[in-house]
Write a protein that holds these residues in place. Structure first.
Motif, PDB file in Angstrom:
ATOM      1  N   VAL A 179       0.835  -1.201  -0.104  1.00  0.00           N
ATOM      2  CA  VAL A 179      -0.152   0.046   0.008  1.00  0.00           C
ATOM      3  C   VAL A 179       0.886   1.239   0.163  1.00  0.00           C
ATOM      4  CG1 VAL A 179      -1.854   1.269   1.377  1.00  0.00           C
ATOM      5  CG2 VAL A 179      -1.813  -1.151   1.125  1.00  0.00           C
ATOM      6  N   TYR A 180       0.690   2.243  -1.018  1.00  0.00           N
ATOM      7  CA  TYR A 180       1.479   3.460  -1.093  1.00  0.00           C
ATOM      8  C   TYR A 180       0.459   4.675  -0.515  1.00  0.00           C
ATOM      9  CZ  TYR A 180       4.625   0.271  -3.491  1.00  0.00           C
ATOM     10  OH  TYR A 180       5.484  -0.764  -3.958  1.00  0.00           O
ATOM     11  N   ILE A 181       1.103   5.376   0.246  1.00  0.00           N
ATOM     12  CA  ILE A 181       0.312   6.456   0.801  1.00  0.00           C
ATOM     13  C   ILE A 181       1.232   7.789   0.405  1.00  0.00           C
ATOM     14  CG2 ILE A 181      -0.875   7.338   2.744  1.00  0.00           C
ATOM     15  CD1 ILE A 181      -0.770   4.752   3.858  1.00  0.00           C
ATOM     16  N   GLY A 182       0.361   8.802   0.147  1.00  0.00           N
ATOM     17  CA  GLY A 182       1.135   9.978  -0.002  1.00  0.00           C
ATOM     18  C   GLY A 182       0.093  11.169   0.364  1.00  0.00           C
ATOM     19  N   PHE A 183       0.711  12.246   1.018  1.00  0.00           N
ATOM     20  CA  PHE A 183      -0.120  13.190   1.561  1.00  0.00           C
ATOM     21  C   PHE A 183       0.930  14.511   1.595  1.00  0.00           C
ATOM     22  CE2 PHE A 183       1.443  10.978   5.231  1.00  0.00           C
ATOM     23  CZ  PHE A 183       2.066  11.899   6.042  1.00  0.00           C
ATOM     24  N   LYS A 184       0.263  15.764   1.979  1.00  0.00           N
ATOM     25  CA  LYS A 184       0.954  17.006   2.206  1.00  0.00           C
ATOM     26  C   LYS A 184       0.685  17.931   3.404  1.00  0.00           C
ATOM     27  CE  LYS A 184       0.109  21.132  -0.133  1.00  0.00           C
ATOM     28  NZ  LYS A 184      -0.170  22.096  -1.068  1.00  0.00           N
ATOM     29  N   ILE A 185       1.674  18.262   4.185  1.00  0.00           N
ATOM     30  CA  ILE A 185       1.599  19.039   5.209  1.00  0.00           C
ATOM     31  C   ILE A 185       1.674  20.564   4.856  1.00  0.00           C
ATOM     32  CG2 ILE A 185       2.262  19.652   7.699  1.00  0.00           C
ATOM     33  CD1 ILE A 185       3.475  16.415   6.357  1.00  0.00           C
ATOM     34  N   ASP A 186       0.458  21.322   4.920  1.00  0.00           N
ATOM     35  CA  ASP A 186       0.622  22.602   4.288  1.00  0.00           C
ATOM     36  C   ASP A 186       1.253  23.580   5.281  1.00  0.00           C
ATOM     37  OD1 ASP A 186      -1.254  22.967   6.218  1.00  0.00           O
ATOM     38  OD2 ASP A 186      -3.090  23.490   5.049  1.00  0.00           O
ATOM     39  N   LYS A 187       1.242  24.815   4.787  1.00  0.00           N
ATOM     40  CA  LYS A 187       1.935  25.915   5.638  1.00  0.00           C
ATOM     41  C   LYS A 187       1.114  26.006   6.995  1.00  0.00           C
ATOM     42  CE  LYS A 187       2.697  28.638   1.402  1.00  0.00           C
ATOM     43  NZ  LYS A 187       2.601  30.061   0.700  1.00  0.00           N
TER      44      LYS A 187
END
Length: 239
Positions: A178-186
């Motif tokens: 399982v591949y997971i990607g996300f972003k932590i914004d400003k």
């Protein structure tokens, strides 16, 4: 009967003496020849010659004569001097002052204000960010904060994910990626979550779990908060 010679009449006994006498005589003749003085042959008295008499010449005494410069005659005097009365008016040049008066309106050109364009830094990868996002509870230097961040993400996923779901879906046994990607914004919020899983329901479960991540301290690049992209793979074991 042998005739015996008188030893005194034998001349060989005096050969050395004769040789020495001869050597002395030869040296004496040589010395006398060397010491003999010879004189140049004279041809009579021709008198003395004075060479300096021919070298002396009578040099006439010359006097330097300076050339006489001709005198410049004075300029001729004017025949008649005219007296002019001061009757003509002379126009004076007026210099305008550059100083402004409070009562005079001054036109000022409009000054256009140039807005400073703030440098926009695009999202930065978690691997190269200068100051990584800080997961709540993590402390230490940059390397320790990175390690703690990844550890806490894994811990959160294993605690929140439904481990029985892959078995309920009837997937074949074995390891599933399982591949997971996300972003932590400003602002430190977790956004833009996406996943790649062997089943749509597993993908939905993964996104739901990642949305439960807490708010974090945002990452910084050049001292300014920026969005930070993060990705991580997980392995699911299906029995």
């Amino acid at each position: 009967m042998e005739i015996k010679k008188n030893p005194k009449s034998n001349l060989e006994n005096y050969s050395k003496i004769f040789m020495q006498i001869g050597l002395v005589l030869a040296l004496f003749v040589t010395y006398a020849a060397i010491e003999k003085k010879t004189y140049d042959r004279t041809y009579g008295d021709l008198g003395t010659v004075n060479m300096n008499a021919e070298m002396e010449e009578d040099i006439p005494i010359t006097e330097r004569v300076e050339p006489v410069k001709p005198k410049t005659p004075p300029p001729p005097a004017p025949e008649k001097i005219e007296i002019v009365e001061d009757e003509k008016e002379i126009e004076e040049t007026v210099i305008e002052s550059t100083e402004t008066d409070e009562t005079v309106a001054v036109e000022v050109e409009e000054i256009e204000e140039v807005e400073e364009v703030e440098e926009v830094i695009e999202d930065v990868s978690f691997m190269i960010i200068e100051d990584v996002p800080v997961f709540p509870g993590c402390k230490g230097n940059k390397a320790e904060l990175k390690k703690c961040f990844s550890k806490m993400i894994q811990k959160h996923f294993l605690r929140k994910f439904d481990a029985e779901l892959p078995n309920e879906l009837g997937l074949s046994s074995g390891k599933k990626k399982v591949y997971i990607g996300f972003k932590i914004d400003k602002n430190g919020n977790v956004v833009n979550i996406n996943a790649r899983a062997p089943h749509p329901k597993i993908k939905s479960e993964v996104i739901k779990v990642m949305k439960q991540l807490p708010k974090m301290k945002p990452g910084k690049q050049r001292g300014k908060p920026v969005g930070v992209k993060y990705s991580i793979p997980f392995t699911l074991i299906v029995e």
